[in-house]
Motif scaffolding. Structure first.
Motif, PDB file in Angstrom:
ATOM      1  N   LYS A 262     -12.105   2.356   0.075  1.00  0.00           N
ATOM      2  CA  LYS A 262     -11.008   3.233   0.479  1.00  0.00           C
ATOM      3  C   LYS A 262     -10.211   2.581   1.585  1.00  0.00           C
ATOM      4  O   LYS A 262     -10.761   2.157   2.597  1.00  0.00           O
ATOM      5  CB  LYS A 262     -11.567   4.579   0.968  1.00  0.00           C
ATOM      6  CG  LYS A 262     -10.475   5.580   1.311  1.00  0.00           C
ATOM      7  CD  LYS A 262     -11.065   6.915   1.737  1.00  0.00           C
ATOM      8  CE  LYS A 262      -9.970   7.915   2.071  1.00  0.00           C
ATOM      9  NZ  LYS A 262     -10.512   9.205   2.503  1.00  0.00           N
ATOM     10  N   ARG A 263      -8.901   2.508   1.394  1.00  0.00           N
ATOM     11  CA  ARG A 263      -8.017   1.868   2.356  1.00  0.00           C
ATOM     12  C   ARG A 263      -7.529   2.883   3.388  1.00  0.00           C
ATOM     13  O   ARG A 263      -7.587   4.092   3.163  1.00  0.00           O
ATOM     14  CB  ARG A 263      -6.828   1.220   1.646  1.00  0.00           C
ATOM     15  CG  ARG A 263      -7.261   0.038   0.797  1.00  0.00           C
ATOM     16  CD  ARG A 263      -6.120  -0.557   0.002  1.00  0.00           C
ATOM     17  NE  ARG A 263      -6.595  -1.732  -0.729  1.00  0.00           N
ATOM     18  CZ  ARG A 263      -6.515  -2.971  -0.292  1.00  0.00           C
ATOM     19  NH1 ARG A 263      -5.968  -3.212   0.867  1.00  0.00           N
ATOM     20  NH2 ARG A 263      -6.969  -3.967  -1.010  1.00  0.00           N
TER      21      ARG A 263
ATOM     22  N   GLU B  77       0.833  -1.203   0.000  1.00  0.00           N
ATOM     23  CA  GLU B  77       0.000   0.000   0.000  1.00  0.00           C
ATOM     24  C   GLU B  77       0.870   1.257   0.000  1.00  0.00           C
ATOM     25  O   GLU B  77       0.568   2.242  -0.694  1.00  0.00           O
ATOM     26  CB  GLU B  77      -0.926  -0.023   1.209  1.00  0.00           C
ATOM     27  CG  GLU B  77      -1.971  -1.135   1.162  1.00  0.00           C
ATOM     28  CD  GLU B  77      -2.730  -1.283   2.471  1.00  0.00           C
ATOM     29  OE1 GLU B  77      -2.455  -0.476   3.397  1.00  0.00           O
ATOM     30  OE2 GLU B  77      -3.571  -2.178   2.578  1.00  0.00           O
ATOM     31  N   ALA B  78       1.954   1.236   0.778  1.00  0.00           N
ATOM     32  CA  ALA B  78       2.867   2.376   0.820  1.00  0.00           C
ATOM     33  C   ALA B  78       3.559   2.573  -0.530  1.00  0.00           C
ATOM     34  O   ALA B  78       3.688   3.699  -1.024  1.00  0.00           O
ATOM     35  CB  ALA B  78       3.903   2.181   1.927  1.00  0.00           C
ATOM     36  N   TYR B  79       3.987   1.473  -1.132  1.00  0.00           N
ATOM     37  CA  TYR B  79       4.684   1.539  -2.418  1.00  0.00           C
ATOM     38  C   TYR B  79       3.775   2.106  -3.505  1.00  0.00           C
ATOM     39  O   TYR B  79       4.229   2.827  -4.408  1.00  0.00           O
ATOM     40  CB  TYR B  79       5.180   0.151  -2.806  1.00  0.00           C
ATOM     41  CG  TYR B  79       6.238   0.132  -3.876  1.00  0.00           C
ATOM     42  CD1 TYR B  79       7.587   0.050  -3.550  1.00  0.00           C
ATOM     43  CD2 TYR B  79       5.895   0.179  -5.229  1.00  0.00           C
ATOM     44  CE1 TYR B  79       8.566   0.019  -4.528  1.00  0.00           C
ATOM     45  CE2 TYR B  79       6.857   0.154  -6.220  1.00  0.00           C
ATOM     46  CZ  TYR B  79       8.202   0.070  -5.859  1.00  0.00           C
ATOM     47  OH  TYR B  79       9.168   0.048  -6.839  1.00  0.00           O
ATOM     48  N   SER B  80       2.489   1.797  -3.411  1.00  0.00           N
ATOM     49  CA  SER B  80       1.557   2.254  -4.446  1.00  0.00           C
ATOM     50  C   SER B  80       1.420   3.776  -4.456  1.00  0.00           C
ATOM     51  O   SER B  80       1.052   4.361  -5.471  1.00  0.00           O
ATOM     52  CB  SER B  80       0.183   1.616  -4.243  1.00  0.00           C
ATOM     53  OG  SER B  80      -0.452   2.125  -3.082  1.00  0.00           O
ATOM     54  N   THR B  81       1.716   4.433  -3.325  1.00  0.00           N
ATOM     55  CA  THR B  81       1.598   5.891  -3.271  1.00  0.00           C
ATOM     56  C   THR B  81       2.728   6.598  -4.000  1.00  0.00           C
ATOM     57  O   THR B  81       2.640   7.800  -4.263  1.00  0.00           O
ATOM     58  CB  THR B  81       1.574   6.378  -1.806  1.00  0.00           C
ATOM     59  OG1 THR B  81       2.840   6.113  -1.191  1.00  0.00           O
ATOM     60  CG2 THR B  81       0.467   5.690  -1.031  1.00  0.00           C
ATOM     61  N   ILE B  82       3.821   5.879  -4.310  1.00  0.00           N
ATOM     62  CA  ILE B  82       4.950   6.479  -5.027  1.00  0.00           C
ATOM     63  C   ILE B  82       5.176   5.792  -6.370  1.00  0.00           C
ATOM     64  O   ILE B  82       6.254   5.877  -6.948  1.00  0.00           O
ATOM     65  CB  ILE B  82       6.238   6.419  -4.175  1.00  0.00           C
ATOM     66  CG1 ILE B  82       6.458   5.016  -3.620  1.00  0.00           C
ATOM     67  CG2 ILE B  82       6.190   7.435  -3.061  1.00  0.00           C
ATOM     68  CD1 ILE B  82       7.732   4.859  -2.831  1.00  0.00           C
ATOM     69  N   SER B  83       4.182   5.079  -6.835  1.00  0.00           N
ATOM     70  CA  SER B  83       4.271   4.429  -8.146  1.00  0.00           C
ATOM     71  C   SER B  83       2.906   4.528  -8.818  1.00  0.00           C
ATOM     72  O   SER B  83       1.925   4.936  -8.205  1.00  0.00           O
ATOM     73  CB  SER B  83       4.690   2.965  -8.004  1.00  0.00           C
ATOM     74  OG  SER B  83       3.658   2.203  -7.403  1.00  0.00           O
ATOM     75  N   ASP B  84       2.853   4.115 -10.069  1.00  0.00           N
ATOM     76  CA  ASP B  84       1.585   4.155 -10.803  1.00  0.00           C
ATOM     77  C   ASP B  84       0.928   2.781 -10.850  1.00  0.00           C
ATOM     78  O   ASP B  84       0.110   2.509 -11.721  1.00  0.00           O
ATOM     79  CB  ASP B  84       1.819   4.667 -12.223  1.00  0.00           C
ATOM     80  CG  ASP B  84       2.830   3.815 -12.986  1.00  0.00           C
ATOM     81  OD1 ASP B  84       3.430   2.913 -12.363  1.00  0.00           O
ATOM     82  OD2 ASP B  84       3.022   4.056 -14.196  1.00  0.00           O
ATOM     83  N   MET B  85       1.278   1.920  -9.900  1.00  0.00           N
ATOM     84  CA  MET B  85       0.756   0.561  -9.881  1.00  0.00           C
ATOM     85  C   MET B  85      -0.357   0.429  -8.852  1.00  0.00           C
ATOM     86  O   MET B  85      -0.314   1.048  -7.784  1.00  0.00           O
ATOM     87  CB  MET B  85       1.879  -0.439  -9.574  1.00  0.00           C
ATOM     88  CG  MET B  85       3.001  -0.431 -10.592  1.00  0.00           C
ATOM     89  SD  MET B  85       4.288  -1.635 -10.215  1.00  0.00           S
ATOM     90  CE  MET B  85       3.381  -3.160 -10.441  1.00  0.00           C
TER      91      MET B  85
END
Length: 486
Positions: A472-473, A144-152
């Motif tokens: 919403k997470r 979830e954290a990684y998704s905030t700095i990527s387009d995945m």
């Protein structure tokens, strides 16, 4: 002043638009890889030892009953301990401390008796629930954290992270079995031994017709246990691996509170019994009930492979020293499939991959019911274990990921239930293993598999996973090092 926090006297004020720096993605990946390596080292020891139990401790089914104790204890552990232990220690230290619970199981191999191995097995189960729940939670929140700095998308990242983890995890099968096979087969001419054995006896008594080791050692020398000093050498190596795994997590992994401050606050402000209630409450939800049969199948098929396939097919026809080599093939294909699953699912979606695994695993069961194994059919033993590895990898990655996707914000409870019902499938299989012939066990597996796929089909047909993704997470925010250490 940073983009994530504005430090004020005596307090931390949230910045208007909290976000992760792009460089944080490398730190997230480092944590994922470190956890994966630690699990690989720990389960190099555990899997290597567990694969041998039904053969080296076959007297009075000691090894099989020990495995039953492990998974029976894991049932209790998954119900009562994960939320409580994680609320006390956090995910990082829960993983590190839980590994310590695995060590007595290896130590008991130096003196294998019911009063040493059964308690050690119970302790493994108590540590296993918090260990796996903490790992699953860490991977999901990190995604979830990684998704905030990527387009995945989060669901794609969850699948990829679980795929990467299980690639390392299943490599434990390779290293653990390589160690055991190298030690057990050193100086032994297994080829000569297998050739001199009457193949017709093997064909009639091994495979699906196998009905237990008791009384069969005299007719089949393949079932005789190896020298005790070799078992002690293997156990010493495995014990050192577990110590190393504990240290890797303790010194190499960041606290999960770095990525999920809200989760940390919720956990610390809730009692363990409230978190337990959340875990049990999930059992009332239709999605959780539908996913239970396929989760139980994962535990059952793994228990059958490690106990019954090794004893009924490999040990009986080829000898105990070959178990490790056959399981290495399982580990390699499992690891490769785990890594590939994430990319394949991105192209095809989850449903075609799950259907493929169902058809392949069903075909393996049908073949095993008809197959008459003999010592000169070595390629088939490796082929079956390799294909089984592909199936097992798909089940693990997809069902784990689906558990996290279906219940956003309640990952601890979802993964606790996953381990609970996976363990239920394992313990039931281990309990009936000494009393049923192999063909009966295969029919039972076919029934559980079909039931599990029916439940999964309902989840997909009603689009429950897609609806859960749209929910919403919990909001994620990066904590600075000073706040993490408070």
């Amino acid at each position: 002043m940073t983009a994530d926090k504005i430090e004020m006297p005596g307090q931390f004020v949230k910045a208007p638009s909290p976000s992760f720096k792009p460089s944080e993605r490398w730190r997230i990946m480092r944590n994922i890889l470190t956890i994966s390596c630690a699990f690989m080292v720990n389960f190099t020891a555990f899997m290597g030892a567990a694969n041998l139990q039904s053969s080296i401790n076959a007297d009075q089914s000691l090894g099989t009953f020990t495995l039953s104790a492990i998974y029976g204890s894991l049932l209790f552990s998954n119900i009562f301990l994960p939320a409580l232990i994680i609320s006390w220690l956090g995910c990082k230290w829960t993983m590190s401390v839980s590994i310590l619970a695995y060590m007595p199981f290896i130590a008991s191999q130096f003196y294998p008796k019911f009063y040493t191995m059964i308690p050690a097995g119970l302790l493994v189960g108590l540590g296993g629930g918090p260990l796996w729940c903490a790992k699953c939670t860490y991977l999901t929140v990190a995604a979830e954290a990684y998704s905030t700095i990527s387009d995945m998308a989060v669901d794609v990242l969850v699948t990829r992270f679980f795929g990467l983890f299980f690639m390392f995890y299943q490599m434990a099968q390779v290293w653990g079995n390589l160690i055991s096979s190298a030690v057990l087969s050193y100086g032994i001419d297994t080829v000569t031994t297998n050739v001199t054995l009457n193949s017709s006896i093997v064909a009639e008594t091994c495979g699906a017709n196998f009905c237990g080791v008791s009384g069969a050692e005299d007719e089949n020398p393949n079932l005789q246990p190896p020298p005790v000093e070799r078992i002690h050498l293997i156990s010493g190596i495995y014990l050192a691996c577990m110590i190393l795994a504990c240290l890797i997590i303790a010194f190499g992994v960041d606290s999960l509170s770095r990525y999920d401050r809200n989760r940390a606050r919720t956990v610390k402000s809730s009692s363990g019994f409230k978190l337990l209630a959340v875990t049990l409450k999930l059992l009332k939800e239709k999605s959780q009930l539908l996913i239970l049969p396929i989760t139980m199948f994962i535990g059952a098929e793994q228990a059958f492979l490690f106990a019954d396939y090794n004893a009924s097919f490999v040990s009986c026809a080829c000898g105990i020293s070959n178990i490790g080599y056959v399981m290495i093939c399982f580990g390699v294909t499992n690891a490769m499939a785990a890594l590939a699953t994430g990319s394949i699912v991105k192209l095809t979606g989850r449903k075609p991959v799950m259907i493929f695994a169902f058809c392949l695993h069903l075909g393996i069961f049908v073949f095993m019911l008809q197959w008459k194994p003999t010592p000169d059919q070595g390629v088939i033993f490796f082929l079956l274990s390799g294909l089984w590895g592909v199936c097992d990898s798909i089940w693990l990655v997809q069902v784990n990921a689906l558990s996290g996707i279906l219940f956003p914000g309640r990952e601890e409870a979802a993964f606790s239930n996953f381990r609970l019902w996976e363990s239920t499938g394992s313990v039931i299989t281990y309990i009936y293993s000494p009393y049923l012939c192999t063909y009966t066990k295969l029919y039972l597996l076919i029934g559980i598999l079909c039931t599990g796929m029916a439940g999964y089909g309902v989840i997909e047909w009603t689009n429950k996973a897609e609806k859960a993704i749209s929910v919403k997470r919990p909001e994620l925010e990066l904590m600075n090092d000073n706040e993490i250490n408070r």
